[in-house]
Design a protein around this motif. Structure first.
Motif, short mmCIF file in Angstrom:
data_model
loop_
_atom_site.label_atom_id
_atom_site.label_comp_id
_atom_site.label_asym_id
_atom_site.label_seq_id
_atom_site.Cartn_x
_atom_site.Cartn_y
_atom_site.Cartn_z
N VAL A 220 -16.03 66.23 31.01
CA VAL A 220 -16.58 66.38 32.36
C VAL A 220 -18.01 65.85 32.35
N GLY A 221 -18.46 65.36 33.49
CA GLY A 221 -19.81 64.83 33.55
C GLY A 221 -20.19 64.41 34.94
N GLN A 222 -21.37 63.79 35.03
CA GLN A 222 -21.89 63.32 36.32
C GLN A 222 -22.56 61.98 36.13
N TYR A 223 -22.32 61.09 37.09
CA TYR A 223 -22.97 59.78 37.12
C TYR A 223 -23.86 59.72 38.36
N ARG A 224 -25.10 59.23 38.18
CA ARG A 224 -26.05 59.19 39.30
C ARG A 224 -26.63 57.79 39.49
N GLN A 225 -26.72 57.38 40.76
CA GLN A 225 -27.53 56.23 41.15
C GLN A 225 -28.79 56.83 41.76
N ASP A 226 -29.78 57.09 40.90
CA ASP A 226 -30.95 57.87 41.33
C ASP A 226 -31.73 57.19 42.44
N ASN A 227 -31.87 55.86 42.40
CA ASN A 227 -32.64 55.17 43.43
C ASN A 227 -31.93 55.17 44.78
N LEU A 228 -30.62 55.41 44.78
CA LEU A 228 -29.85 55.47 46.02
C LEU A 228 -29.59 56.92 46.46
N ASP A 229 -30.05 57.89 45.67
CA ASP A 229 -29.79 59.31 45.93
C ASP A 229 -28.29 59.56 46.09
N ALA A 230 -27.53 59.03 45.13
CA ALA A 230 -26.08 59.17 45.16
C ALA A 230 -25.57 59.63 43.80
N ASP A 231 -24.52 60.44 43.79
CA ASP A 231 -23.95 60.89 42.53
C ASP A 231 -22.48 61.23 42.71
N SER A 232 -21.76 61.16 41.59
CA SER A 232 -20.35 61.56 41.56
C SER A 232 -20.09 62.35 40.28
N ASN A 233 -19.32 63.42 40.41
CA ASN A 233 -18.85 64.17 39.26
C ASN A 233 -17.49 63.61 38.84
N TYR A 234 -17.18 63.74 37.56
CA TYR A 234 -15.89 63.25 37.10
C TYR A 234 -15.32 64.15 36.02
N ALA A 235 -14.01 64.11 35.90
CA ALA A 235 -13.28 64.81 34.83
C ALA A 235 -12.22 63.84 34.31
N GLN A 236 -12.05 63.83 33.00
CA GLN A 236 -11.11 62.88 32.41
C GLN A 236 -10.38 63.52 31.23
N GLY B 84 -23.57 50.36 34.64
CA GLY B 84 -24.97 50.58 34.99
C GLY B 84 -25.28 50.52 36.47
N SER B 85 -24.33 50.09 37.29
CA SER B 85 -24.56 50.02 38.73
C SER B 85 -23.37 50.61 39.46
N GLY B 86 -23.61 51.05 40.70
CA GLY B 86 -22.54 51.63 41.49
C GLY B 86 -22.76 51.39 42.96
N THR B 87 -21.78 51.77 43.77
CA THR B 87 -21.84 51.58 45.22
C THR B 87 -21.92 52.94 45.90
N LYS B 88 -22.94 53.12 46.75
CA LYS B 88 -23.06 54.37 47.49
C LYS B 88 -22.12 54.34 48.69
N LEU B 89 -21.31 55.41 48.82
CA LEU B 89 -20.37 55.53 49.92
C LEU B 89 -21.03 56.20 51.12
N ALA B 90 -20.48 55.95 52.29
CA ALA B 90 -21.02 56.57 53.50
C ALA B 90 -20.80 58.08 53.49
N GLU B 91 -19.74 58.53 52.82
CA GLU B 91 -19.47 59.96 52.68
C GLU B 91 -18.71 60.18 51.38
N ASP B 92 -18.66 61.44 50.95
CA ASP B 92 -18.00 61.76 49.69
C ASP B 92 -16.52 61.39 49.75
N ALA B 93 -16.00 60.98 48.58
CA ALA B 93 -14.58 60.65 48.45
C ALA B 93 -14.08 61.16 47.11
N SER B 94 -12.77 61.41 47.03
CA SER B 94 -12.14 61.86 45.79
C SER B 94 -11.02 60.91 45.43
N GLN B 95 -10.90 60.59 44.14
CA GLN B 95 -9.85 59.67 43.70
C GLN B 95 -9.37 60.07 42.32
N PHE B 96 -8.05 59.92 42.11
CA PHE B 96 -7.41 60.25 40.84
C PHE B 96 -6.56 59.06 40.41
#
Length: 351
Positions: A328-344, A61-73
Motif C-alpha cells: 500500500v502507498g501514496q503517489y503525489r504530484q506536489d506541485n499540482l496538489d494532487a495525490d492517489s492512494n494505491y494497493a497492489q 515521475g510525472s502524472g495527470t491531475k484529474l478534475a475529480e477523484d476516480a477509482s480503477q482496478f
C-alpha cells in the motif's frame, strides 16, 4: 557421425521438458566453450488506485491531475520477462524482453506487445549494446510490488552505450538525447564515470554525468550531474538502500520526471536542475517473510515539478522461486496538489 547441429538439438531438447515443469533457471552446455542460459520471471499484479492522479500500471515521475477523484482496478502480467544469455569463452551476449510494449486490448485478448529491454555483447572488460546506464546502480533499487518503487527518486534508464570496466572504475559513452530540445543536433555522446566500493558491509557507487544538450534556438549547453547510491547491510538479513542525485541530470532521473530543456511562458529555454532522492529499509521478520518501507522525492528548479511517493509492503516466499506480496502507498504530484492512494497484490515466479 552425428552432426554438430544435431548434437545441439539433442542437448537443447531437455529444455522443453524443464520449461514445462517450471523449474528454476536453465543452463545448457553446448561444448566446453559454449553455453546458453535462459531466465526471467512471470509476475501477476492486481492493482487498485484511488485519487485525483490518473491511473498508471506503475507510478513514474510525472502524472495527470484529474478534475475529480476516480477509482480503477486492473489485473495484468505485463512485467513478465524472458532473457537468454549466450556464452562462448570470454564473449557473452545477452538479450531480454518484457511486455510493456503497449497496445494491450482489454476488450478481448489483452495482447500487449513485447519490447526489448537489454541487448548487449560483453568481451572481457568491454560492453557494447543496450542495457542499464552506467550512471545507474541497480543494487540500490528497493523491493516493491509497484515496478521499481518511487521511480522519481531513481536513476532509471536503459540505452545504447560502450562501457569499459577496470576494477572498481567504469567509464562509458552513451546515447545522447536532448529531451525538450533539438535532438537532430545531438552529435556528442553522453559521458559517464563511476566508482564502486564493495565490502562485507554492502556497496556504494559514486557517478558523474556530462552531456552536451541542444536547445531549440540553436544553442549548445553543457550539463553536469552527480549521483551516490548504495545498499548497506544492517542487522541480520536487513538492508538500507539509498540514492541521491543532483544537478542537470534531466531524463536520467525520475522516469519522465522532467525534461532536459524546459521552456517558460516567455519562451526562454533553460537546462533543468533536479534534486532527487530515495530511502528504503527492508526488514526480515523471518527467513522468508520481509517488508520494505520506502520514500522517494524529486524537485525540478526551473519547471517547478515536484513529486513524491511512499509505500510499505509485505512479501513471503512460498517456495524458493515463488513469492507473493501486498503493498500500500501514496503517489503525489506536489506541485499540482494532487495525490492517489494505491494497493497492489502480486505473485512472482522466478524461472
Amino acid at each position: 557421425m552425428v552432426s554438430n547441429k544435431f548434437k545441439k538439438l539433442l542437448l537443447a531438447s531437455p529444455l522443453l521438458v524443464a520449461a514445462s515443469a517450471a523449474n528454476a533457471g536453465y543452463d545448457i552446455k553446448i561444448s566446453d566453450e559454449d553455453k546458453i542460459s535462459f531466465g526471467g520471471y512471470i509476475k501477476v499484479d492486481a492493482r487498485y488506485v484511488d485519487g485525483n492522479v490518473g491511473y498508471k500500471p506503475f507510478w513514474i515521475g510525472s502524472g495527470t491531475k484529474l478534475a475529480e477523484d476516480a477509482s480503477q482496478f486492473n489485473i495484468f502480467a505485463n512485467e513478465t520477462r524472458f532473457n537468454m544469455k549466450y556464452t562462448h569463452g570470454e564473449v557473452m551476449g545477452f538479450i531480454e524482453m518484457d511486455f510493456w510494449g503497449g497496445e494491450g486490448n482489454q476488450i478481448v485478448s489483452n495482447s500487449a506487445h513485447p519490447r526489448i529491454r537489454h541487448a548487449f555483447i560483453k568481451y572481457k572488460d568491454v560492453l557494447a549494446g543496450q542495457t542499464w546506464s552506467t550512471f545507474m546502480n541497480t543494487s540500490a533499487i528497493p523491493e516493491s510490488a509497484d515496478f521499481a518503487g518511487a521511480t522519481q527518486g531513481l536513476v532509471f534508464i536503459r540505452q545504447g552505450q560502450v562501457r569499459y570496466t577496470m576494477g572498481d572504475f567504469q567509464f562509458s559513452l552513451e546515447n545522447p538525447e536532448t529531451w525538450g530540445g533539438d535532438t537532430a543536433n545531438d552529435s556528442v555522446p553522453d559521458v559517464v564515470a563511476r566508482y564502486n566500493l564493495k565490502g562485507d558491509w554492502g556497496s556504494v557507487s559514486f557517478s558523474a554525468l556530462g552531456r552536451q544538450l541542444n536547445t531549440n534556438s540553436g544553442e549548445s549547453e553543457t550539463a553536469i550531474g552527480g549521483s551516490i547510491a548504495g545498499r548497506i547491510k544492517t542487522i541480520g538479513k536487513d538492508d538500507f538502500r539509498f540514492q541521491f542525485h543532483q544537478g542537470e541530470v534531466g531524463r536520467y532521473v525520475g522516469v519522465g520526471f522532467t525534461k532536459d530543456i524546459n521552456t517558460d511562458t516567455a519562451g526562454v529555454e533553460k537546462v533543468e536542475d533536479t534534486t532527487a532522492y530515495l530511502a528504503a529499509y527492508r526488514h526480515y521478520w523471518t527467513e522468508t517473510l520481509r517488508s520494505t518501507v520506502l520514500y522517494g522525492s524529486a524537485e525540478a528548479d526551473y519547471s517547478g515539478a515536484e513529486s513524491s511517493q511512499w509505500s510499505v509492503n509485505l512479501f513471503e516466499n512460498l517456495t524458493k522461486q515463488l513469492a507473493v506480496g501486498v503493498e500500500v502507498g501514496q503517489y503525489r504530484q506536489d506541485n499540482l496538489d494532487a495525490d492517489s492512494n494505491y494497493a497492489q497484490v502480486t505473485m512472482k515466479y522466478v524461472l
